[in-house]
Design an enzyme around this catalytic site. Structure first.
Site, mmCIF file in Angstrom:
data_model
loop_
_atom_site.group_PDB
_atom_site.id
_atom_site.type_symbol
_atom_site.label_atom_id
_atom_site.label_comp_id
_atom_site.label_asym_id
_atom_site.label_seq_id
_atom_site.Cartn_x
_atom_site.Cartn_y
_atom_site.Cartn_z
ATOM 1 N N GLY A 46 0.886 -0.961 0.012
ATOM 2 C CA GLY A 46 0.038 -0.094 0.064
ATOM 3 C C GLY A 46 0.972 1.297 -0.139
ATOM 4 O O GLY A 46 1.864 1.291 0.582
ATOM 5 N N GLN A 51 2.937 10.113 1.011
ATOM 6 C CA GLN A 51 4.113 9.198 1.261
ATOM 7 C C GLN A 51 5.365 9.618 0.131
ATOM 8 O O GLN A 51 6.399 9.500 0.406
ATOM 9 C CB GLN A 51 4.107 7.810 1.418
ATOM 10 C CG GLN A 51 3.636 7.189 2.790
ATOM 11 C CD GLN A 51 3.348 5.867 2.617
ATOM 12 O OE1 GLN A 51 2.431 5.304 2.087
ATOM 13 N NE2 GLN A 51 4.371 5.074 3.099
ATOM 14 N N CYS A 92 5.736 -0.236 7.410
ATOM 15 C CA CYS A 92 5.571 0.891 6.497
ATOM 16 C C CYS A 92 6.690 1.225 5.511
ATOM 17 O O CYS A 92 7.922 1.394 6.270
ATOM 18 C CB CYS A 92 5.064 1.992 7.424
ATOM 19 S SG CYS A 92 4.639 3.554 6.459
ATOM 20 N N LEU A 93 6.367 1.550 4.376
ATOM 21 C CA LEU A 93 7.339 2.077 3.503
ATOM 22 C C LEU A 93 8.076 3.155 3.901
ATOM 23 O O LEU A 93 9.247 3.593 3.616
ATOM 24 C CB LEU A 93 7.091 2.156 2.066
ATOM 25 C CG LEU A 93 6.372 0.720 1.528
ATOM 26 C CD1 LEU A 93 5.929 1.350 0.063
ATOM 27 C CD2 LEU A 93 7.577 -0.039 1.300
ATOM 28 N N HIS A 134 -4.435 1.870 7.431
ATOM 29 C CA HIS A 134 -3.082 2.332 7.494
ATOM 30 C C HIS A 134 -2.837 3.444 6.521
ATOM 31 O O HIS A 134 -2.160 4.700 6.914
ATOM 32 C CB HIS A 134 -2.392 0.986 7.259
ATOM 33 C CG HIS A 134 -0.608 1.340 7.412
ATOM 34 N ND1 HIS A 134 0.307 1.131 8.409
ATOM 35 C CD2 HIS A 134 0.131 2.033 6.402
ATOM 36 C CE1 HIS A 134 1.279 1.454 8.022
ATOM 37 N NE2 HIS A 134 1.352 2.174 6.847
ATOM 38 N N GLU A 135 -3.328 3.243 5.499
ATOM 39 C CA GLU A 135 -2.852 4.214 4.178
ATOM 40 C C GLU A 135 -3.794 5.542 4.574
ATOM 41 O O GLU A 135 -3.287 6.626 4.312
ATOM 42 C CB GLU A 135 -3.183 3.705 2.893
ATOM 43 C CG GLU A 135 -2.304 2.281 2.623
ATOM 44 C CD GLU A 135 -0.691 2.533 2.658
ATOM 45 O OE1 GLU A 135 -0.346 3.731 2.734
ATOM 46 O OE2 GLU A 135 -0.013 1.648 2.906
ATOM 47 N N HIS A 138 -2.159 7.890 6.703
ATOM 48 C CA HIS A 138 -1.222 8.653 6.093
ATOM 49 C C HIS A 138 -1.867 10.196 5.597
ATOM 50 O O HIS A 138 -1.264 11.204 5.788
ATOM 51 C CB HIS A 138 -0.430 8.098 5.113
ATOM 52 C CG HIS A 138 0.647 7.133 5.355
ATOM 53 N ND1 HIS A 138 1.812 7.440 5.963
ATOM 54 C CD2 HIS A 138 0.749 5.758 5.259
ATOM 55 C CE1 HIS A 138 2.651 6.361 6.167
ATOM 56 N NE2 HIS A 138 1.718 5.438 5.824
#
Length: 172
Positions: A46, A51, A92-93, A134-135, A138
């Site tokens: 994701g 991000q 997480c990225l 989660h996304e 962000h």
């Protein structure tokens, strides 16, 4: 398509609240394509536009293991359908190399636009429900590390800051 740089914690731009997409046009579809390419390259499941330093309400998800199953959510909103929660180990990225247990609502309804600007509604469960939440965090300037203790968050921050300094020194 292009690979986009992924912001990493504690970059303050990750705390920016994303604005709704006014019009789903070719610019947004190109962003979506670039986000998928970036996510697959990372690799991740994701990615939110925040991000990649684009502060608009766009997120992409692909939970496919053997084949690609890309999903796009533009201007998503969540309705919590019951108060039951479950814990899931999240990564997480933007917080590379760290994983923590996070408790999230188990049953949600998501309303969003697809890449063509058409509204859709889903009631995801399991990993998809976790990933969407989660996304979406962000898009609201929140990271999964905000769910852990302050001590853990500071430890993660210090380790990532050290990694960033070391990377900068090796380049310079």
């Amino acid at each position: 398509m292009a690979l986009l740089p992924i912001l990493e914690f504690p970059d303050p731009r990750l705390r920016t609240i994303a604005k709704p997409v006014a019009k789903v046009d070719q610019r947004i579809r190109t962003l979506i394509d670039d986000m998928f390419e970036t996510m697959y390259d990372a690799p991740g499941i994701g990615l939110a536009a925040t991000q990649v330093n684009v502060h608009e309400q766009v997120l992409v998800i692909d939970l496919g293991e053997e084949t690609k199953e890309p999903m796009v959510f533009i201007n998503p909103s969540i309705e919590i359908l019951d108060q039951e929660h479950y814990e899931y180990e999240e990564g997480c990225l933007s917080v590379p190399g760290f994983y923590e247990q996070v408790s999230r609502p188990k049953h949600i309804r998501v309303t969003a636009l697809d890449r063509d600007g058409k509204e859709f509604v889903i009631e995801p469960e399991g990993l998809l429900a976790v990933c969407v939440q989660h996304e979406m965090d962000h898009l609201n300037g929140k990271l999964f590390v905000d769910y852990v203790s302050n001590i853990k968050r500071q430890r993660i921050r210090k380790k990532l800051e050290k990694q960033h300094r070391q990377a900068a020194q090796s380049v310079g």
